[in-house]
Design an enzyme around this catalytic site. Structure first.
Site, PDB file in Angstrom:
ATOM      1  CD  GLN A 241     -16.388  -5.456 -64.694  1.00 53.82           C
ATOM      2  OE1 GLN A 241     -16.369  -6.676 -64.619  1.00 53.82           O
ATOM      3  NE2 GLN A 241     -15.379  -4.727 -64.233  1.00 53.82           N
TER       4      GLN A 241
ATOM      5  CB  ALA B  68      -8.313   0.470 -62.335  1.00 53.38           C
TER       6      ALA B  68
ATOM      7  NE  ARG C 248     -13.137  -6.583 -54.710  1.00 59.62           N
ATOM      8  CZ  ARG C 248     -14.243  -6.717 -53.980  1.00 59.62           C
ATOM      9  NH1 ARG C 248     -14.919  -7.847 -54.008  1.00 59.62           N
ATOM     10  NH2 ARG C 248     -14.680  -5.715 -53.230  1.00 59.62           N
TER      11      ARG C 248
ATOM     12  NE  ARG D 241      -2.824  -2.256 -61.125  1.00 57.14           N
ATOM     13  CZ  ARG D 241      -3.329  -1.139 -60.587  1.00 57.14           C
ATOM     14  NH1 ARG D 241      -3.016  -0.783 -59.345  1.00 57.14           N
ATOM     15  NH2 ARG D 241      -4.143  -0.359 -61.273  1.00 57.14           N
TER      16      ARG D 241
ATOM     17  CG  PHE E 109      -6.026  -5.269 -63.730  1.00 55.80           C
ATOM     18  CD1 PHE E 109      -7.091  -5.628 -64.538  1.00 55.80           C
ATOM     19  CD2 PHE E 109      -4.915  -4.700 -64.316  1.00 55.80           C
ATOM     20  CE1 PHE E 109      -7.038  -5.415 -65.914  1.00 55.80           C
ATOM     21  CE2 PHE E 109      -4.851  -4.492 -65.676  1.00 55.80           C
ATOM     22  CZ  PHE E 109      -5.915  -4.848 -66.484  1.00 55.80           C
TER      23      PHE E 109
ATOM     24  CD  GLU F 260      -8.888  -3.309 -58.741  1.00 55.99           C
ATOM     25  OE1 GLU F 260      -8.687  -4.131 -59.640  1.00 55.99           O
ATOM     26  OE2 GLU F 260      -8.446  -2.140 -58.769  1.00 55.99           O
TER      27      GLU F 260
ATOM     28  CB  THR G 228      -1.051   0.518 -65.337  1.00 55.79           C
ATOM     29  OG1 THR G 228      -1.757  -0.591 -65.894  1.00 55.79           O
ATOM     30  CG2 THR G 228      -0.894   0.316 -63.835  1.00 55.79           C
TER      31      THR G 228
ATOM     32  CG  PHE H  54     -16.460  -9.918 -58.938  1.00 50.66           C
ATOM     33  CD1 PHE H  54     -16.501  -9.113 -57.809  1.00 50.66           C
ATOM     34  CD2 PHE H  54     -17.472 -10.839 -59.123  1.00 50.66           C
ATOM     35  CE1 PHE H  54     -17.527  -9.226 -56.881  1.00 50.66           C
ATOM     36  CE2 PHE H  54     -18.509 -10.965 -58.207  1.00 50.66           C
ATOM     37  CZ  PHE H  54     -18.528 -10.155 -57.084  1.00 50.66           C
TER      38      PHE H  54
END
Length: 776
Positions: free
Chosen positions: A211, A525, A356, A324, A358, A726, A456, A242
């Site tokens: 990813q 995200a 997924r 998060r 996070f 997500e 974030t 994921f």
């Protein structure tokens, strides 16, 4: 059942946005023609890599005897950490992730050496022949013990609003609770795999299921001791990610690259499923606590939440993941005077990583746990309590991290789903059913989702794209996002087609490559389309401006009121065929290529004060789930699910609904059947499909209805759409709450069951027995 609310969509050409265009690789994937890393034609000199693993969770390496490995059939090369000439630590953010074990053993199954052989089978056979002697130490596996010993991968963090202690002391009703939330295996269909092909001198091309191609590029370059421009990473598609391939795909690419560089041969490393499950991180398990003070009608006056993430042996992305979780402990509710603390605990376990949501799900479920507890304590329906505590003028609009909640969609969305799902009629019918059904009890729950969209880590909120138009009018796009089955390339193609007024068949989205778009952020995200869609649009706008100015100049008119539509460019009453325009522009030496760039506006967060605006916007959703449980065995079924979800103006309703359905089922698995188990030695024992249960077709709800909420995004996102990757995952919290509702019916809905997640039948049965005991 699928139902789309009319969004007053404009009529657009085939392939433009707002259309349910099929996934760009759907036919190839169904017929087996879609090419993944392991499907690529083999270079003539290809060989295969494997790793040898530690058989202890903690200790010191005393001796490694690799003679049997070297003499094993087909073996070409064997390396340990001492053979790494460049960087040995491949951690994504903070140090602590050695490419191979050095002296310290950090978890059971840690890679100690790598072996190269002529076949995949020979490589793994050889890897099992090593003699690895470890001086064992007692592993630290327990979260409570880690907290007591102050074993952290990163410092703890706090968010506060108001005076919690004073408000809690004055609250007429006080409730304390705890919830253990298990981790989750990513279970991507395509496992971890990388192919390294050496080029001239020290150049290297990496094909990887990742990813984050740019991070793989950086780490491979550092491990090899070369500049980044010597390494090219190519990623066409993943068979699922994921989050499991955001950081943890890099190790296998780095090892393949080292072996390829040493032997001047192409090297593939593909992890067998059981090895993959042992050596890669999971969704973080959390063990959380809360104290909430409310008034007589259940309105929150004070709330304290402690989230405790089991991060494993290193930081990986845990700092941001626990953040998060802290950001989302409120979900859609005003917590008034609140105190939120997050711990990042270090244990002798594989380093847990992105998944997924996070960390958001592990925080958000705490809000729903508090709502259920308040409802049982005050004798109200949980939905009544949820509506009472929503952000709004009667409660408050400031989050625990100081962000203002504007244009909160949840009150209207809940009201709509209340009506369309017939919540109150079903609630009464279920109460009556439970009074007359001695063995089977039903439960019902409606839960909302308010999920913040943006990385974030502020610097990650940027993206680039590259658009070429060829002289036949065909268009090629490259962008920094990665395709893992979620339809990102399809949406990017729709955006580009829409900008130029052409069909989607005229647009080709090519493999993500670090030599085309540099310094990319991970596809994570939920921001893949938000970021890369805007970057692609900006590249299109640059080319469009050149074409408009060229054509207007040819006409001798002002370049006003121009539009691309129906494969033509229109300026006033004039028009030209798109292909002809492109050919004419080429002959006139007008550039038909452009890069594009986008960075998310408005976001900021001051970590020192715990205040800011970490999210560009929120995506909302509401779900109603109905379940039936057998009180003698703890077995259960999810009968019906109704979902109303906010995706703004949908770019592709079919893909968005598919993401909502898939996210919900995956979230349901996390909270019900997917149980990770380690033994007392720290060895993962749920390490294959026989011992780890993801939802099967028989576990899916008998009826599922999905509606898209008809409101464009108020922020300037791409065509006012919203992220969809997500947020739907957390709609499945409604299943967990419905299970608790069914169990609570055994005590007249006055006892809130202690139901740790995942709520396996064994845990459901235990909760039933506890509630019956308390009700006596």
């Amino acid at each position: 059942m699928r139902k789309l609310i009319d969004q007053n969509l404009t009529t657009t050409p085939k392939g433009a946005v707002n259309q349910s265009v099929p996934h760009e690789s759907a036919i190839r994937q169904v017929t087996g023609l879609a090419r993944y890393v392991d499907d690529m034609p083999h270079p003539s000199d290809l060989c295969y890599a494997a790793v040898g693993l530690s058989q202890a969770a903690a200790g010191q390496l005393s001796q490694i005897d690799l003679e049997a490995v070297r003499s094993s059939t087909g073996v070409i090369d064997v390396i340990t950490v001492d053979d790494i000439t460049g960087h040995r630590d491949i951690a994504p953010v903070f140090d602590g992730d050695p490419i191979l074990a050095e002296q310290e053993i950090k978890f059971y199954g840690q890679p100690v050496f790598a072996v190269l052989a002529d076949t995949h089978q020979h490589a793994w056979q050889a890897a099992n022949k090593a003699q690895i002697n470890i001086i064992p130490q007692p592993p630290l596996l327990d979260v409570d013990a880690a907290l007591e010993q102050e074993s952290f991968v990163r410092p703890s963090h706090r968010m506060q609003q108001g005076d919690f202690c004073t408000a809690f002391e004055g609250a007429p009703i006080k409730i304390d609770g705890e919830l253990n939330i298990g981790g989750q295996e990513h279970m991507y269909l395509e496992g971890q795999v990388s192919l390294a092909v050496p080029g001239e001198e020290d150049r290297m091309t990496i094909y990887t299921s990742s990813q984050h191609p740019s991070e793989v590029q950086k780490l491979v370059a550092e491990v090899l001791g070369v500049k980044l421009h010597r390494v090219t990473v190519d990623m066409r598609r993943m068979g699922g990610g994921f989050g499991g391939k955001e950081t943890q795909a890099a190790q296998w690419a780095c090892l393949a690259a080292v072996l390829a560089h040493r032997n001047r041969r192409a090297v593939k490393m593909r992890l067998p499923r059981e090895i993959d499950m042992v050596v890669t991180g999971k969704r973080h398990p959390f063990e959380n606590r809360y104290s909430v003070g409310v008034d007589e009608i259940g309105k929150i006056l004070a709330a304290q939440v402690e989230v405790r993430g089991n991060c494993g042996h290193s930081a990986d992305l845990s700092d941001a993941i626990v953040d998060r979780a802290m950001f989302h402990v409120d979900n859609g509710y005003y917590l008034a005077a609140c105190d939120v603390v997050g711990h990042r605990l270090k244990t002798h376990c594989v380093s847990h990583t992105a998944f997924r949501g996070f960390g958001g799900p592990q925080g958000m479920i705490m809000a729903e746990a508090m709502m259920d507890a308040i409802a049982r304590k005050t004798g109200q329906d949980p939905l009544t309590v949820r509506k009472l505590n929503l952000y709004g003028p009667d409660t408050g609009t400031t989050t625990q991290y100081g962000m203002q909640i504007e244009n909160n969609l949840l009150p209207d969305m809940i009201a709509r789903l209340e009506h369309s799902s017939q919540y109150w009629q079903r609630r009464e019918a279920i109460r009556q059913y439970n009074q007359t059904s001695p063995i089977i009890k039903k439960g019902l729950a409606m839960t909302p989702v308010k999920f913040g969209i943006s990385f974030t880590a502020k610097h990650l909120n940027q993206a680039g794209a590259l658009v070429h138009i060829y002289t036949d009018g065909s268009i090629q796009v490259n962008h920094g996002g990665t395709e893992m089955g979620q339809g990102l390339h399809t949406k990017i193609a729709q955006i580009v087609a829409n900008e130029f007024g052409v069909a989607i068949d005229d647009v080709e989205v090519t493999a993500t490559r670090t030599d085309k778009v540099p310094n990319t952020s991970p596809t994570a995200a939920s921001s893949g389309t938000d970021l890369n869609g805007k970057a692609a649009q900006n590249a299109c706008l640059a080319i469009k401006q050149r074409l408009i100015e060229y054509y207007a100049g040819q006409l001798g008119v002002a370049p006003d009121n121009a539009r691309f539509s129906e494969r033509k460019l229109f300026i006033g009453e004039h028009s030209i065929d798109f292909v002809q325009l492109v050919q004419d522009a080429y002959m006139a030496r007008v550039s038909l290529s452009s890069s594009g760039f986008y960075r998310t506006p408005k976001i900021h967060y001051d970590r020192a004060s715990g205040n800011g605006r970490p999210f560009f916007y929120f995506a909302y959703g509401v779900a109603v789930s109905e379940v039936s449980i057998d009180i003698l065995t703890g077995e259960y079924r999810v009968n019906e699910v109704d979902i109303l979800h906010d995706v703004g103006t949908s770019l592709n309703p079919a893909i968005d609904i598919g993401q909502i359905e898939g996210g919900f089922i995956q979230g349901m698995g996390w909270l019900t059947s997917e149980e990770l188990l380690w033994n007392n030695e720290g060895r993962l024992i749920s390490n294959n499909m026989a011992t780890y249960k993801i939802p099967a077709i028989g576990d899916t709800p008998e009826r599922i209805s999905v509606e898209l909420y008809p409101r464009p995004n108020d922020e300037d996102s791409i065509y006012h759409s919203k992220a969809v990757g997500e947020p739907p995952f957390m709609l499945a919290i409604s299943v967990w709450c419905a299970l608790k509702d069914a169990i609570s019916s055994l005590a007249g809905y006055r006892v809130d069951p202690q139901l740790h997640a995942p709520a396996t039948p064994e845990k459901v049965l235990s909760a039933i027995q506890q509630v019956v005991k308390e009700a006596v």
